[in-house]
Design a protein around this motif. Structure first.
Motif, PDB file in Angstrom:
ATOM      1  N   LEU A 153      -9.643  -0.812   2.773  1.00  0.00           N
ATOM      2  CA  LEU A 153      -8.277  -0.956   3.295  1.00  0.00           C
ATOM      3  C   LEU A 153      -8.271  -1.778   4.582  1.00  0.00           C
ATOM      4  O   LEU A 153      -9.189  -1.687   5.393  1.00  0.00           O
ATOM      5  CB  LEU A 153      -7.714   0.433   3.581  1.00  0.00           C
ATOM      6  CG  LEU A 153      -6.269   0.525   4.052  1.00  0.00           C
ATOM      7  CD1 LEU A 153      -5.317   0.228   2.903  1.00  0.00           C
ATOM      8  CD2 LEU A 153      -6.001   1.898   4.635  1.00  0.00           C
ATOM      9  N   SER A 155       2.284   8.635   0.031  1.00  0.00           N
ATOM     10  CA  SER A 155       0.998   8.583  -0.675  1.00  0.00           C
ATOM     11  C   SER A 155       1.161   8.543  -2.183  1.00  0.00           C
ATOM     12  O   SER A 155       0.215   8.250  -2.900  1.00  0.00           O
ATOM     13  CB  SER A 155       0.130   9.789  -0.287  1.00  0.00           C
ATOM     14  OG  SER A 155       0.799  11.000  -0.598  1.00  0.00           O
ATOM     15  N   SER A 157       0.844  -1.182   0.000  1.00  0.00           N
ATOM     16  CA  SER A 157       0.000   0.000   0.000  1.00  0.00           C
ATOM     17  C   SER A 157       0.890   1.246   0.000  1.00  0.00           C
ATOM     18  O   SER A 157       1.862   1.309  -0.751  1.00  0.00           O
ATOM     19  CB  SER A 157      -0.955  -0.031   1.192  1.00  0.00           C
ATOM     20  OG  SER A 157      -1.867   1.040   1.122  1.00  0.00           O
ATOM     21  N   GLU A 158       0.577   2.214   0.865  1.00  0.00           N
ATOM     22  CA  GLU A 158       1.380   3.430   0.936  1.00  0.00           C
ATOM     23  C   GLU A 158       2.423   3.349   2.038  1.00  0.00           C
ATOM     24  O   GLU A 158       3.031   4.358   2.399  1.00  0.00           O
ATOM     25  CB  GLU A 158       0.463   4.627   1.199  1.00  0.00           C
ATOM     26  CG  GLU A 158      -0.591   4.841   0.125  1.00  0.00           C
ATOM     27  CD  GLU A 158      -1.550   5.958   0.482  1.00  0.00           C
ATOM     28  OE1 GLU A 158      -1.324   6.594   1.523  1.00  0.00           O
ATOM     29  OE2 GLU A 158      -2.491   6.191  -0.271  1.00  0.00           O
ATOM     30  N   THR A 159       2.637   2.179   2.583  1.00  0.00           N
ATOM     31  CA  THR A 159       3.444   2.048   3.788  1.00  0.00           C
ATOM     32  C   THR A 159       4.699   1.217   3.544  1.00  0.00           C
ATOM     33  O   THR A 159       4.656   0.179   2.888  1.00  0.00           O
ATOM     34  CB  THR A 159       2.607   1.381   4.903  1.00  0.00           C
ATOM     35  OG1 THR A 159       1.438   2.162   5.137  1.00  0.00           O
ATOM     36  CG2 THR A 159       3.401   1.269   6.195  1.00  0.00           C
ATOM     37  N   ARG A 173       5.205   6.549   5.428  1.00  0.00           N
ATOM     38  CA  ARG A 173       4.193   6.466   4.366  1.00  0.00           C
ATOM     39  C   ARG A 173       4.619   7.333   3.197  1.00  0.00           C
ATOM     40  O   ARG A 173       5.283   8.354   3.365  1.00  0.00           O
ATOM     41  CB  ARG A 173       2.834   6.927   4.876  1.00  0.00           C
ATOM     42  CG  ARG A 173       2.315   6.162   6.081  1.00  0.00           C
ATOM     43  CD  ARG A 173       0.834   6.431   6.251  1.00  0.00           C
ATOM     44  NE  ARG A 173       0.361   6.008   7.561  1.00  0.00           N
ATOM     45  CZ  ARG A 173       0.089   4.750   7.873  1.00  0.00           C
ATOM     46  NH1 ARG A 173       0.252   3.807   6.968  1.00  0.00           N
ATOM     47  NH2 ARG A 173      -0.339   4.443   9.080  1.00  0.00           N
ATOM     48  N   THR A 226       1.119   4.423  -5.028  1.00  0.00           N
ATOM     49  CA  THR A 226      -0.206   3.800  -5.023  1.00  0.00           C
ATOM     50  C   THR A 226      -0.415   2.818  -6.156  1.00  0.00           C
ATOM     51  O   THR A 226      -1.495   2.240  -6.277  1.00  0.00           O
ATOM     52  CB  THR A 226      -1.296   4.883  -5.116  1.00  0.00           C
ATOM     53  OG1 THR A 226      -1.081   5.647  -6.319  1.00  0.00           O
ATOM     54  CG2 THR A 226      -1.241   5.824  -3.914  1.00  0.00           C
ATOM     55  N   ALA A 255      -2.681   2.794   5.107  1.00  0.00           N
ATOM     56  CA  ALA A 255      -2.678   4.124   4.487  1.00  0.00           C
ATOM     57  C   ALA A 255      -3.393   5.038   5.475  1.00  0.00           C
ATOM     58  O   ALA A 255      -4.154   4.562   6.331  1.00  0.00           O
ATOM     59  CB  ALA A 255      -3.370   4.122   3.131  1.00  0.00           C
ATOM     60  N   GLU A 256      -3.164   6.312   5.374  1.00  0.00           N
ATOM     61  CA  GLU A 256      -3.775   7.245   6.311  1.00  0.00           C
ATOM     62  C   GLU A 256      -5.242   7.402   5.972  1.00  0.00           C
ATOM     63  O   GLU A 256      -5.597   7.929   4.895  1.00  0.00           O
ATOM     64  CB  GLU A 256      -3.060   8.588   6.239  1.00  0.00           C
ATOM     65  CG  GLU A 256      -3.241   9.433   7.476  1.00  0.00           C
ATOM     66  CD  GLU A 256      -2.674   8.754   8.721  1.00  0.00           C
ATOM     67  OE1 GLU A 256      -1.588   8.168   8.643  1.00  0.00           O
ATOM     68  OE2 GLU A 256      -3.350   8.816   9.761  1.00  0.00           O
TER      69      GLU A 256
END
Length: 267
Positions: free
Chosen positions: A118, A49, A28-30, A47, A52, A138-139
């Protein structure tokens, strides 16, 4: 030099580290790193963003720590075990699904949309599988759903394509697929602009293709439009195939069928 132990990360798979080794994960974004030392575990993450487009969960084991400003979280080892397991979990609040383009369901008709939400990551270590932490991959964004600022729920929000064909849904290790069947029994069309998915009430499964699934959710809109009935199936959908449960619901429902006001389910 990095030693690649496995090309892809896996849920509910035991990895073993030697003291001084670090396992790096990208999904993911991590990005996160788990390090085992003689007396402690360390977890670092960051992270991005902009990352993706990945569809795979990449991992490697080495003696290399991340460079730059990455915050370190330290945990005393619960026992002398060197095993680490990663478990997924659904969101701890309802998730407001927002189709990019509103979908109209004609009077007396129904449809099934496939939504992918998510997952949260749980890190379990040692012989006792002690949980170090839990975090979203992800946030998440938050939104308020309800009739007023006093009557409602704080939910996560998730844009979606509200796909009507399962094959069109991207299959990513950090997304869980939920079929949502919406039955419009009203004498007028139903415009679906957003929908509150009760993620804390859903168990989480993995099928034999390593995809994450939940049971089907059915929403029935009655003719009086004052209420909608929402039901979580006790069985897995046929299209998911053979499945095993990885996580029970965060919240137990006293009944298989829930009654909520229409504006609460649909925002």
């Amino acid at each position: 030099m990095e030693q690649v132990q496995d090309d892809y990360g896996r849920w509910y798979h035991p990895y073993h580290l030697e003291s001084g080794q670090t396992q790096k994960h990208e999904l993911s974004e991590t990005r996160f790193w788990v390090t085992l030392l003689d007396n402690e575990w360390q977890v670092r993450w960051e992270r991005d963003s902009g990352e993706t487009d990945w569809t795979e969960w990449r991992q490697s084991i080495s003696h290399v720590l991340p460079v730059g400003e990455v915050k370190t979280h330290r945990f005393v080892r619960p026992d002398d075990g060197n095993q680490i397991i990663f478990m997924p979990a659904l969101a701890d609040r309802p998730t407001m699904i927002r189709p990019y383009q509103p979908l109209t369901i004609p009077a007396g008709r129904e449809c099934t949309i496939y939504v992918a939400t998510l997952v949260w990551l749980r890190i379990l270590v040692g012989r006792t599988q002690t949980q170090l932490l839990e975090m979203p991959l992800a946030e998440p964004s938050l939104t308020w759903v309800g009739r007023s600022t006093m009557d409602g729920d704080l939910c996560y929000t998730a844009p979606t394509f509200a796909r009507l064909v399962l094959d069109a849904v991207p299959k990513r290790p950090w997304r869980v697929i939920t079929p949502v069947n919406i039955r419009n029994r009203r004498p007028e069309p139903l415009l679906l602009e957003r929908f509150s998915l009760p993620t804390p009430l859903l168990p989480l499964y993995r099928n034999d293709r390593r995809q994450l699934w939940t049971p089907k959710v059915t929403v029935i809109c009655e003719t009086d439009i004052a209420e909608a009935r929402l039901k979580v199936s006790s069985k897995m959908p046929v299209e998911a195939g053979e499945c095993e449960m990885l996580a029970a619901p965060r919240t137990r429902s006293e009944r298989g069928v829930l009654i909520k006001t229409l504006d609460r389910i649909f925002g």
